[in-house]
Design a protein around this motif. Sequence first.
Motif, PDB file in Angstrom:
ATOM      1  N   GLY A 250      45.541  50.236 -62.788  1.00 17.71           N
ATOM      2  CA  GLY A 250      44.579  49.155 -62.610  1.00 17.71           C
ATOM      3  C   GLY A 250      45.198  47.996 -61.847  1.00 17.71           C
ATOM      4  O   GLY A 250      44.558  47.407 -60.963  1.00 17.71           O
ATOM      5  N   TYR A 251      46.448  47.668 -62.172  1.00 18.66           N
ATOM      6  CA  TYR A 251      47.137  46.577 -61.478  1.00 18.66           C
ATOM      7  C   TYR A 251      47.251  46.867 -59.983  1.00 18.66           C
ATOM      8  O   TYR A 251      46.914  46.026 -59.143  1.00 18.66           O
ATOM      9  CB  TYR A 251      48.527  46.356 -62.072  1.00 18.66           C
ATOM     10  CG  TYR A 251      49.357  45.369 -61.279  1.00 18.66           C
ATOM     11  CD1 TYR A 251      49.099  44.013 -61.349  1.00 18.66           C
ATOM     12  CD2 TYR A 251      50.374  45.813 -60.424  1.00 18.66           C
ATOM     13  CE1 TYR A 251      49.835  43.105 -60.589  1.00 18.66           C
ATOM     14  CE2 TYR A 251      51.118  44.918 -59.673  1.00 18.66           C
ATOM     15  CZ  TYR A 251      50.836  43.550 -59.759  1.00 18.66           C
ATOM     16  OH  TYR A 251      51.556  42.661 -58.992  1.00 18.66           O
ATOM     17  N   GLY A 252      47.715  48.076 -59.649  1.00 19.76           N
ATOM     18  CA  GLY A 252      47.865  48.426 -58.234  1.00 19.76           C
ATOM     19  C   GLY A 252      46.552  48.315 -57.467  1.00 19.76           C
ATOM     20  O   GLY A 252      46.506  47.822 -56.341  1.00 19.76           O
ATOM     21  N   ALA A 253      45.454  48.762 -58.117  1.00 22.12           N
ATOM     22  CA  ALA A 253      44.144  48.715 -57.465  1.00 22.12           C
ATOM     23  C   ALA A 253      43.660  47.280 -57.309  1.00 22.12           C
ATOM     24  O   ALA A 253      43.075  46.910 -56.288  1.00 22.12           O
ATOM     25  CB  ALA A 253      43.137  49.535 -58.272  1.00 22.12           C
ATOM     26  N   LEU A 254      43.912  46.446 -58.331  1.00 21.71           N
ATOM     27  CA  LEU A 254      43.459  45.051 -58.271  1.00 21.71           C
ATOM     28  C   LEU A 254      44.283  44.222 -57.293  1.00 21.71           C
ATOM     29  O   LEU A 254      43.734  43.437 -56.512  1.00 21.71           O
ATOM     30  CB  LEU A 254      43.547  44.417 -59.672  1.00 21.71           C
ATOM     31  CG  LEU A 254      42.552  44.927 -60.723  1.00 21.71           C
ATOM     32  CD1 LEU A 254      42.979  44.480 -62.120  1.00 21.71           C
ATOM     33  CD2 LEU A 254      41.134  44.454 -60.429  1.00 21.71           C
TER      34      LEU A 254
END
Length: 372
Positions: A250-254
């Motif tokens: 999720g962090y990478g996508a955000l």
Amino acid sequence: METARVLVAADKFKGSLTAVQVAERVTAGLRRVVPGVRVETLPVADGGDGTVAAAVAAGFERREARVTGPLGDPVTAAYALRGSTAVVEMAEASGLQLLPDGVFAPLTATTYGSGELLRAALEAGATTIVFGVGGSATTDGGAGMLAALGARLLDADGKPVGPGGAPLAELAEADLSGLDPRLADVDLVLASDVDNPLTGPKGAPEVYGRQKGASEADIAVLDAALTHFASILGPETAVLPGAGAAGGIGYGALVALGARFRPGIEVMLDVLGFAPALARATLVITGEGSLDEQTLHGKAPAGVAAAARAAGIEVVAVCGRLALPPEALEKAGIRRAYALAELEPDPAVSMAQAGPLLERAAESIARDFLRS
């Protein structure tokens, strides 16, 4: 009740029945008691494993791509496409389900294949991508995914860091200039049922690391490595809801892909066409394998029940195991729950016989709610 119109919108019973099979068994049980009842089925998912299957059941086309699995071996992963909307499930490429029994790689499992799967959706012409994240074997902050999409994550010698979360401790430079340019024109929706931050006591390594085989020492290593990763890419994003989803993918996508976070069940109900189906129904049957405290925090049955209650439509639930008191069910908008454990108390037998038992539970629902 001649005018009864039932909508079956249940998730899978994990380890026993897919969401499609749940809908089939419930329908069969209802019709055994009320042969003419009108039943519409809409298998649902909350962004975790089973999300692509739910989209395909709702009319999306199933597509496949050969991608890199969590251990680095090639795997065949599916995604779903309808028009310019794709549903991509990270568990298809980077999920625990892909690991051999008893084999874990908490420090080195990679999300590279999830990036390849997103790229396949881009190549198919998708301009809206629902990225369902959950059930991951990985805790790499989405680093592998970003590398597959063109990012360069380099150590002090200018070499790419290794796969997985632990090698991120060696990260010296993150060059995102090579990211696939098509991402700039895509609406990427991060669909998850968890809102954890990336690191810390409620972060991805601490809360979910153990189920991926991480020891206490591994968890400390991963938390430190992801903290360092975030210090280079953007620490402010690491505390956002959903940053810790699926081992931090999720962090990478955000932080790098311009994704926006939405609760998985809300997104999936939109994508699957739940609102028009609900408008046609007089009774909704939802459910999942275990109705418990977790259900109330963004799982599929809670989302279905909330939407149905807002529309003034009665909801009952089916489940393998019921661990919620009646007042919690009522608060969630569920009038009554029918558990297979009430019919067969032995969990192993209940799981093995889930199909026939579910038909019997549906017969009870028909007698209680559909007979005038």
